[in-house]
Structures are given as C-alpha cells and as structure tokens.
Scaffold this motif. Structure first.
Motif, PDB file in Angstrom:
ATOM      1  N   HIS A 236       3.014   8.077  -7.942  1.00 40.86           N
ATOM      2  CA  HIS A 236       3.562   7.377  -9.067  1.00 40.86           C
ATOM      3  C   HIS A 236       5.358   7.558  -8.930  1.00 40.86           C
ATOM      4  O   HIS A 236       5.997   6.947  -9.074  1.00 40.86           O
ATOM      5  CB  HIS A 236       3.310   7.758 -10.466  1.00 40.86           C
ATOM      6  CG  HIS A 236       3.969   6.945 -11.531  1.00 40.86           C
ATOM      7  ND1 HIS A 236       3.533   5.638 -11.730  1.00 40.86           N
ATOM      8  CD2 HIS A 236       4.968   7.431 -12.373  1.00 40.86           C
ATOM      9  CE1 HIS A 236       4.207   5.398 -12.639  1.00 40.86           C
ATOM     10  NE2 HIS A 236       5.024   6.290 -13.288  1.00 40.86           N
ATOM     11  N   MET A 237       5.571   8.592  -8.164  1.00 43.35           N
ATOM     12  CA  MET A 237       7.108   9.039  -8.028  1.00 43.35           C
ATOM     13  C   MET A 237       7.666   8.642  -6.914  1.00 43.35           C
ATOM     14  O   MET A 237       8.462   9.452  -6.065  1.00 43.35           O
ATOM     15  CB  MET A 237       6.998  10.681  -8.274  1.00 43.35           C
ATOM     16  CG  MET A 237       6.527  11.198  -9.577  1.00 43.35           C
ATOM     17  SD  MET A 237       7.264  10.683 -11.032  1.00 43.35           S
ATOM     18  CE  MET A 237       8.516  11.999 -10.839  1.00 43.35           C
ATOM     19  N   ILE A 238       7.869   7.436  -6.721  1.00 40.56           N
ATOM     20  CA  ILE A 238       8.151   6.975  -5.184  1.00 40.56           C
ATOM     21  C   ILE A 238       9.637   7.144  -5.235  1.00 40.56           C
ATOM     22  O   ILE A 238       9.965   7.327  -4.032  1.00 40.56           O
ATOM     23  CB  ILE A 238       8.035   5.312  -5.183  1.00 40.56           C
ATOM     24  CG1 ILE A 238       6.425   5.232  -5.205  1.00 40.56           C
ATOM     25  CG2 ILE A 238       8.691   4.590  -4.029  1.00 40.56           C
ATOM     26  CD1 ILE A 238       6.070   3.722  -5.101  1.00 40.56           C
ATOM     27  N   PRO A 239      10.637   6.951  -6.002  1.00 35.32           N
ATOM     28  CA  PRO A 239      11.907   7.451  -6.107  1.00 35.32           C
ATOM     29  C   PRO A 239      12.148   8.755  -5.460  1.00 35.32           C
ATOM     30  O   PRO A 239      13.187   9.039  -4.686  1.00 35.32           O
ATOM     31  CB  PRO A 239      12.781   7.217  -7.283  1.00 35.32           C
ATOM     32  CG  PRO A 239      11.637   5.952  -7.862  1.00 35.32           C
ATOM     33  CD  PRO A 239      10.618   6.375  -7.565  1.00 35.32           C
ATOM     34  N   GLN A 240      11.131   9.729  -5.978  1.00 34.64           N
ATOM     35  CA  GLN A 240      11.520  11.149  -5.562  1.00 34.64           C
ATOM     36  C   GLN A 240      10.687  11.356  -4.095  1.00 34.64           C
ATOM     37  O   GLN A 240      11.254  11.907  -3.268  1.00 34.64           O
ATOM     38  CB  GLN A 240      10.916  11.883  -6.416  1.00 34.64           C
ATOM     39  CG  GLN A 240      10.979  13.390  -6.316  1.00 34.64           C
ATOM     40  CD  GLN A 240      10.111  14.273  -7.334  1.00 34.64           C
ATOM     41  OE1 GLN A 240       9.215  13.989  -8.068  1.00 34.64           O
ATOM     42  NE2 GLN A 240      10.685  15.520  -7.449  1.00 34.64           N
TER      43      GLN A 240
END
Length: 133
Positions: A105-109
């Motif tokens: 879920h944490m694609i930007p990271q």
C-alpha cells in the motif's frame, strides 16, 4: 497496548509489514510506517472508518476524463483492491495503470522513483500542452 508495542517492537513491525508493505520493503520503511501508525490513535482510526465506507467518488471522475492520469497499485496491497484501480483506469480513457510488483500500500515510500517519474511525466505533459495553448 501502545506502550507495550512501540514502533520498534518486532510484533508491531510484523503487523505493519504484513498490512502495508510488499516483499521488498526495507526495515527502515517498515519502522517509519510503524511510527506513523503508532502516532495515530485507535479512536482516530475508528472515527475514520465510516468516511471510508461511504467514499465512492466515481461520479466525480468526469473531471479527470480529459487529462493524463497515472494510477498506481501494489500487487500486494491489502488495503486498496487492484480491482478498484482497474475500475478507475477503465473509467478514465487517458489513465495509465501501473500494477507494481512486490509492492504493498505504501507505494510512494516503497517505490519513490516510480512515483517521481510519474509526476515528472504528468508535469512535462501539462507544461507542453500549456506551451502549445
């Protein structure tokens, strides 16, 4: 409970890793995610749930039909089903859908470079279109 399971606790980190991250997430990414979750209260999560359940903005997608859109979803995302991203892409003719392997879920990271490149593409298209107009 919050004192018993601080962000550095292995159980807290396992829970966060399993819920939010893909296979390639680093320990530092997971610790950062655990710190974010730890900073949020259970009450805030509970009060936020009704807003999520009623969040259906498909009728508002028409505002994005004629602009470039990049949609990202991790293939391991447990919070945002891939079918939702596919539905967005189907509703938006200019959208490009990216299903990112080994990502949660944490694609930007997790995949900051991919997100940065997408933003750069969108900005380049917007500025090129503006220069023509």
């Amino acid at each position: 409970m919050r004192q018993l399971l601080p962000p550095t606790h292995p159980r807290h980190q396992k829970m966060v890793r399993d819920l939010l991250y893909g296979a390639d997430a680093t320990d530092q990414m997971v610790l950062t995610g655990a710190e974010i979750m730890h900073a949020s209260t259970l009450r805030a999560f509970i009060e936020f749930m009704p807003a999520l359940e009623g969040h259906d903005k498909r009728e508002n997608l028409t505002a994005l039909r004629d602009v470039p859109v990049e949609i990202f979803v991790g293939d391991s995302d447990k919070l945002t089903p891939k079918r939702h991203s596919r539905q967005l892409a189907e509703a938006l003719p200019q959208a490009e859908l990216h299903v990112v392997e080994r990502t949660g879920h944490m694609i930007p990271q997790e995949r900051a470079q991919l997100v940065t490149e997408a933003i750069e593409r969108l900005l380049a298209r917007a500025t090129a279109e503006r220069a023509v107009a």
